[in-house]
Design a protein around this motif. Structure first.
Motif, PDB file in Angstrom:
ATOM      1  N   PRO A  25       8.771   0.482   7.602  1.00 38.39           N
ATOM      2  CA  PRO A  25      10.022   1.002   7.234  1.00 38.39           C
ATOM      3  C   PRO A  25      10.000   2.365   7.245  1.00 38.39           C
ATOM      4  N   GLY A  26       8.798   3.039   7.292  1.00 38.73           N
ATOM      5  CA  GLY A  26       8.810   4.574   7.294  1.00 38.73           C
ATOM      6  C   GLY A  26       8.642   4.933   5.705  1.00 38.73           C
ATOM      7  N   GLY A  27       8.478   6.115   5.364  1.00 43.09           N
ATOM      8  CA  GLY A  27       8.319   6.678   3.982  1.00 43.09           C
ATOM      9  C   GLY A  27       7.332   5.717   3.347  1.00 43.09           C
ATOM     10  N   TRP A  28       7.183   5.878   1.842  1.00 43.92           N
ATOM     11  CA  TRP A  28       6.163   5.210   1.145  1.00 43.92           C
ATOM     12  C   TRP A  28       6.441   3.827   0.869  1.00 43.92           C
ATOM     13  N   SER A  29       5.185   2.954   0.765  1.00 45.99           N
ATOM     14  CA  SER A  29       5.498   1.613   0.541  1.00 45.99           C
ATOM     15  C   SER A  29       4.441   1.261  -0.301  1.00 45.99           C
ATOM     16  N   ASN A  30       4.740   0.210  -1.324  1.00 45.25           N
ATOM     17  CA  ASN A  30       3.925  -0.152  -2.221  1.00 45.25           C
ATOM     18  C   ASN A  30       2.847  -1.067  -1.624  1.00 45.25           C
ATOM     19  N   VAL A  31       1.502  -0.816  -1.894  1.00 50.07           N
ATOM     20  CA  VAL A  31       0.665  -1.942  -1.623  1.00 50.07           C
ATOM     21  C   VAL A  31       0.776  -3.274  -2.141  1.00 50.07           C
ATOM     22  N   THR A  32       1.003  -3.647  -3.140  1.00 48.42           N
ATOM     23  CA  THR A  32       1.282  -4.971  -3.752  1.00 48.42           C
ATOM     24  C   THR A  32       2.851  -5.015  -4.122  1.00 48.42           C
ATOM     25  N   THR A  33       3.164  -6.375  -4.134  1.00 47.21           N
ATOM     26  CA  THR A  33       4.504  -6.507  -4.513  1.00 47.21           C
ATOM     27  C   THR A  33       4.861  -6.291  -5.779  1.00 47.21           C
ATOM     28  N   ASN A  34       3.957  -6.655  -6.696  1.00 41.15           N
ATOM     29  CA  ASN A  34       3.970  -6.323  -8.076  1.00 41.15           C
ATOM     30  C   ASN A  34       3.276  -5.178  -8.652  1.00 41.15           C
ATOM     31  N   PRO A  35       3.721  -4.166  -9.448  1.00 43.70           N
ATOM     32  CA  PRO A  35       2.690  -3.282  -9.775  1.00 43.70           C
ATOM     33  C   PRO A  35       1.701  -3.562 -10.881  1.00 43.70           C
ATOM     34  N   ILE A  36       0.660  -2.822 -10.899  1.00 44.26           N
ATOM     35  CA  ILE A  36      -0.197  -2.861 -11.928  1.00 44.26           C
ATOM     36  C   ILE A  36       0.074  -2.295 -13.232  1.00 44.26           C
ATOM     37  N   VAL A  37       0.056  -3.291 -14.448  1.00 48.89           N
ATOM     38  CA  VAL A  37       0.273  -3.089 -15.611  1.00 48.89           C
ATOM     39  C   VAL A  37      -0.692  -2.737 -16.266  1.00 48.89           C
ATOM     40  N   LEU A  38      -1.047  -1.751 -16.874  1.00 45.56           N
ATOM     41  CA  LEU A  38      -2.073  -1.421 -18.144  1.00 45.56           C
ATOM     42  C   LEU A  38      -1.389  -1.502 -19.385  1.00 45.56           C
ATOM     43  N   GLN A  39      -1.903  -2.813 -19.774  1.00 46.24           N
ATOM     44  CA  GLN A  39      -1.043  -3.330 -21.236  1.00 46.24           C
ATOM     45  C   GLN A  39      -2.097  -2.709 -22.390  1.00 46.24           C
ATOM     46  N   GLY A  40      -1.259  -2.314 -23.385  1.00 45.51           N
ATOM     47  CA  GLY A  40      -2.015  -2.035 -24.451  1.00 45.51           C
ATOM     48  C   GLY A  40      -2.558  -0.324 -24.646  1.00 45.51           C
ATOM     49  N   PHE A  41      -2.153   0.294 -23.742  1.00 49.88           N
ATOM     50  CA  PHE A  41      -2.526   2.005 -23.451  1.00 49.88           C
ATOM     51  C   PHE A  41      -2.138   2.322 -25.089  1.00 49.88           C
TER      52      PHE A  41
END
Length: 219
Positions: free
Chosen positions: A91-107
Motif C-alpha cells: 500500500p505504500g507508507g507504514w504498515s503494521n506487522v500484526t493485525t492486532n497491536p501488542i498490549v502491555l497490560q498493567g503498566f
C-alpha cells in the motif's frame, strides 16, 4: 484504629479453634492497608523486595500467529516463495506487522524498555532502476516502534536478507500501553519487475521471526 488481635469467647469460657487463623488474617489486613508513611523505615528498600516488586516483564517469541508479518501478504506467488508483500498489494507508507497491536497490560508507570528483533527479506534484484541514479542503491525494509500512537524508535532497517533489532527506553504514565510494530518498504523503481515468467507475483518484502521483550521499571 488498626485491629491486630481478635478473640472470640465461646460458651464454657473456651475459644474458637480458628483463633490463630482469625488473628493472622486480621494482622495481614492491617499491615497491607498501611500507606508508605506508616511503614517502618527501609521496609520497601530494594534489597528487601523481590525483583517482581520492582519490574514487570512481557515477552513473545512469535509476534503474530507464526512470527511472520500478518498484513499485506500476497498468496499469488510461486510455491517456493514466501507469502509476502508484493508490488500488487504493497500500500505504500507504514504498515503494521500484526493485525492486532501488542498490549502491555498493567503498566504501573515509570520507565519502559522495549526490544523488537526480526528477520527481513527485501528484493533488490531491480534496485538500479530508471529512477534510481548511479550506482543503484538498495531497497530497505524500514522499521519503527510506536507506543500509544507516538513513534519512539525508527531505523532504516534491513536490505537484502538480514536480521534487525530495535531498542527503545522511555517513561510512561500508569495504564495499559499499546505497541505497534511497523514496516515500510522503499518505493519501487518505475521499471521494477512485478511478476515472474509463469505469471505469479514477485515477492518484494517479508518479515518473520518477529519477537519482542519489554521491561517496565517502577523505581
Amino acid at each position: 484504629m488498626k485491629k491486630w488481635t481478635q478473640r472470640q469467647a465461646m460458651k464454657g469460657l473456651s475459644v474458637t479453634p480458628d483463633l490463630l487463623n482469625t488473628e493472622l488474617r486480621a494482622q495481614q489486613s492491617s499491615i497491607t492497608t498501611l500507606d508508605r508513611a506508616q511503614i517502618p523505615a527501609s521496609f520497601v528498600a530494594a534489597d528487601r523486595l523481590k525483583d517482581n516488586a520492582l519490574v514487570q516483564v512481557w515477552q513473545d517469541r512469535q509476534v503474530g500467529a507464526t512470527g511472520e508479518q500478518e498484513t499485506y501478504r500476497d498468496s499469488n506467488v510461486q510455491n517456493s516463495a514466501w507469502i509476502s508483500t508484493t508490488l500488487q498489494v504493497q500500500p505504500g507508507g507504514w504498515s503494521n506487522v500484526t493485525t492486532n497491536p501488542i498490549v502491555l497490560q498493567g503498566f504501573k508507570g515509570g520507565n519502559l524498555f522495549f526490544e523488537w528483533s526480526c528477520n527481513a527479506y527485501v528484493n533488490n534484484i531491480f534496485a538500479g532502476g530508471l529512477n534510481d541514479g548511479e550506482p543503484g542503491s538498495p531497497n530497505y525494509m524500514r522499521l519503527r516502534i510506536v507506543v500509544n500512537g507516538v513513534t519512539l524508535c525508527e531505523r532504516r532497517g534491513a536490505a537484502y536478507h538480514q536480521t534487525t533489532r530495535l531498542v527503545i527506553a522511555s517513561d510512561f504514565p500508569p495504564g495499559d500501553l499499546t505497541v505497534q510494530l511497523q514496516w515500510r518498504l522503499t518505493s519501487a523503481s518505475e521499471d521494477a519487475a512485478s511478476v515472474v515468467d509463469s505469471g505469479e507475483h514477485l515477492p518484494y518484502g517479508h518479515l518473520w521471526n518477529n519477537r519482542y521483550f519489554a521491561i517496565g521499571r517502577y523505581r
